[in-house]
Design a protein around this motif. Structure first.
Motif, PDB file in Angstrom:
ATOM      1  N   LEU A 151      -7.565   9.290   4.835  1.00 52.11           N
ATOM      2  CA  LEU A 151      -6.117   9.277   5.030  1.00 52.11           C
ATOM      3  C   LEU A 151      -5.565  10.563   5.638  1.00 52.11           C
ATOM      4  O   LEU A 151      -4.373  10.637   5.951  1.00 52.11           O
ATOM      5  CB  LEU A 151      -5.419   8.991   3.694  1.00 52.11           C
ATOM      6  N   ALA A 152      -6.399  11.572   5.846  1.00 53.94           N
ATOM      7  CA  ALA A 152      -5.939  12.859   6.376  1.00 53.94           C
ATOM      8  C   ALA A 152      -5.159  12.751   7.687  1.00 53.94           C
ATOM      9  O   ALA A 152      -4.162  13.458   7.858  1.00 53.94           O
ATOM     10  CB  ALA A 152      -7.122  13.811   6.540  1.00 53.94           C
ATOM     11  N   PRO A 153      -5.554  11.882   8.629  1.00 50.98           N
ATOM     12  CA  PRO A 153      -4.794  11.808   9.892  1.00 50.98           C
ATOM     13  C   PRO A 153      -3.417  11.147   9.756  1.00 50.98           C
ATOM     14  O   PRO A 153      -2.596  11.251  10.660  1.00 50.98           O
ATOM     15  CB  PRO A 153      -5.681  10.943  10.800  1.00 50.98           C
ATOM     16  N   LEU A 154      -3.154  10.488   8.637  1.00 53.12           N
ATOM     17  CA  LEU A 154      -1.894   9.769   8.454  1.00 53.12           C
ATOM     18  C   LEU A 154      -0.858  10.683   7.801  1.00 53.12           C
ATOM     19  O   LEU A 154      -1.209  11.676   7.163  1.00 53.12           O
ATOM     20  CB  LEU A 154      -2.120   8.534   7.581  1.00 53.12           C
ATOM     21  N   PRO A 155       0.416  10.320   7.916  1.00 54.11           N
ATOM     22  CA  PRO A 155       1.433  11.107   7.200  1.00 54.11           C
ATOM     23  C   PRO A 155       1.229  10.951   5.690  1.00 54.11           C
ATOM     24  O   PRO A 155       0.541  10.027   5.237  1.00 54.11           O
ATOM     25  CB  PRO A 155       2.749  10.463   7.652  1.00 54.11           C
ATOM     26  N   LEU A 156       1.828  11.847   4.923  1.00 60.77           N
ATOM     27  CA  LEU A 156       1.738  11.767   3.472  1.00 60.77           C
ATOM     28  C   LEU A 156       2.290  10.417   3.010  1.00 60.77           C
ATOM     29  O   LEU A 156       3.396  10.021   3.397  1.00 60.77           O
ATOM     30  CB  LEU A 156       2.520  12.915   2.827  1.00 60.77           C
ATOM     31  N   LEU A 157       1.511   9.691   2.213  1.00 62.16           N
ATOM     32  CA  LEU A 157       1.882   8.346   1.781  1.00 62.16           C
ATOM     33  C   LEU A 157       2.260   8.350   0.302  1.00 62.16           C
ATOM     34  O   LEU A 157       1.680   9.098  -0.490  1.00 62.16           O
ATOM     35  CB  LEU A 157       0.716   7.376   2.011  1.00 62.16           C
ATOM     36  N   PRO A 158       3.199   7.485  -0.098  1.00 57.55           N
ATOM     37  CA  PRO A 158       3.642   7.430  -1.495  1.00 57.55           C
ATOM     38  C   PRO A 158       2.689   6.596  -2.359  1.00 57.55           C
ATOM     39  O   PRO A 158       3.021   5.497  -2.817  1.00 57.55           O
ATOM     40  CB  PRO A 158       5.016   6.776  -1.388  1.00 57.55           C
ATOM     41  N   LEU A 159       1.504   7.110  -2.593  1.00 55.66           N
ATOM     42  CA  LEU A 159       0.463   6.338  -3.270  1.00 55.66           C
ATOM     43  C   LEU A 159       0.344   6.709  -4.743  1.00 55.66           C
ATOM     44  O   LEU A 159       0.486   7.873  -5.114  1.00 55.66           O
ATOM     45  CB  LEU A 159      -0.891   6.576  -2.590  1.00 55.66           C
TER      46      LEU A 159
END
Length: 140
Positions: free
Chosen positions: A107-115
């Motif tokens: 997930l590093a390439p993606l924006p911070l996600l609300p997981l």
């Protein structure tokens, strides 16, 4: 090549949830080391299905996770639930420590996600068996 099915299910509040399950998991399910279930949830603002923007990011996250765990099979994605304001990915893994490292890398390439992430022992794969009931009911 992965083998998936999708079927509608009903959430407790009567909203529709699309359940997508993976069929080709026997090599993982028959390995007693894959006894930890990890659930990753993303609650989104819309009721029902996610917005187009959220759906695009969720698809990118799903692709990144699948690619990561296909390259290094320390976990297997067995199910995805989408609807009633939430997307949930379900994995079975042999180590939460290694899973966490691979999750962060994917997930590093993606924006911070609300997981929200949780893990529990599920050596009998009870959640997976319950999820498969959705496919059976959809085909009846």
């Amino acid at each position: 090549m992965q083998d998936w099915w999708t079927a509608p299910a009903e959430a407790p509040d009567n909203q529709t949830v699309m359940v997508t399950g993976r069929r080709d998991v026997d090599r993982f399910r028959n390995n007693p080391r894959f006894n930890i279930r990890v659930t990753i949830s993303w609650k989104y603002a819309a009721e029902g299905m996610p917005s187009d923007a959220d759906a695009e990011t969720m698809a990118a996250a799903t692709e990144a996770l699948q690619a990561q765990f296909e390259a290094d099979p320390v976990a297997v994605l067995t199910g995805i639930y989408t609807g009633a304001g939430e997307r949930t990915w379900v994995f079975y893994t042999l180590s939460t420590h290694i899973f966490n490292k691979k999750l962060n890398a994917a997930l590093a390439p993606l924006p911070l996600l609300p997981l929200e992430i949780s893990a529990e022992n599920d050596p009998e794969w009870e959640e997976y068996a319950e999820m498969c009931e959705c496919e059976i009911q959809a085909n009846d």
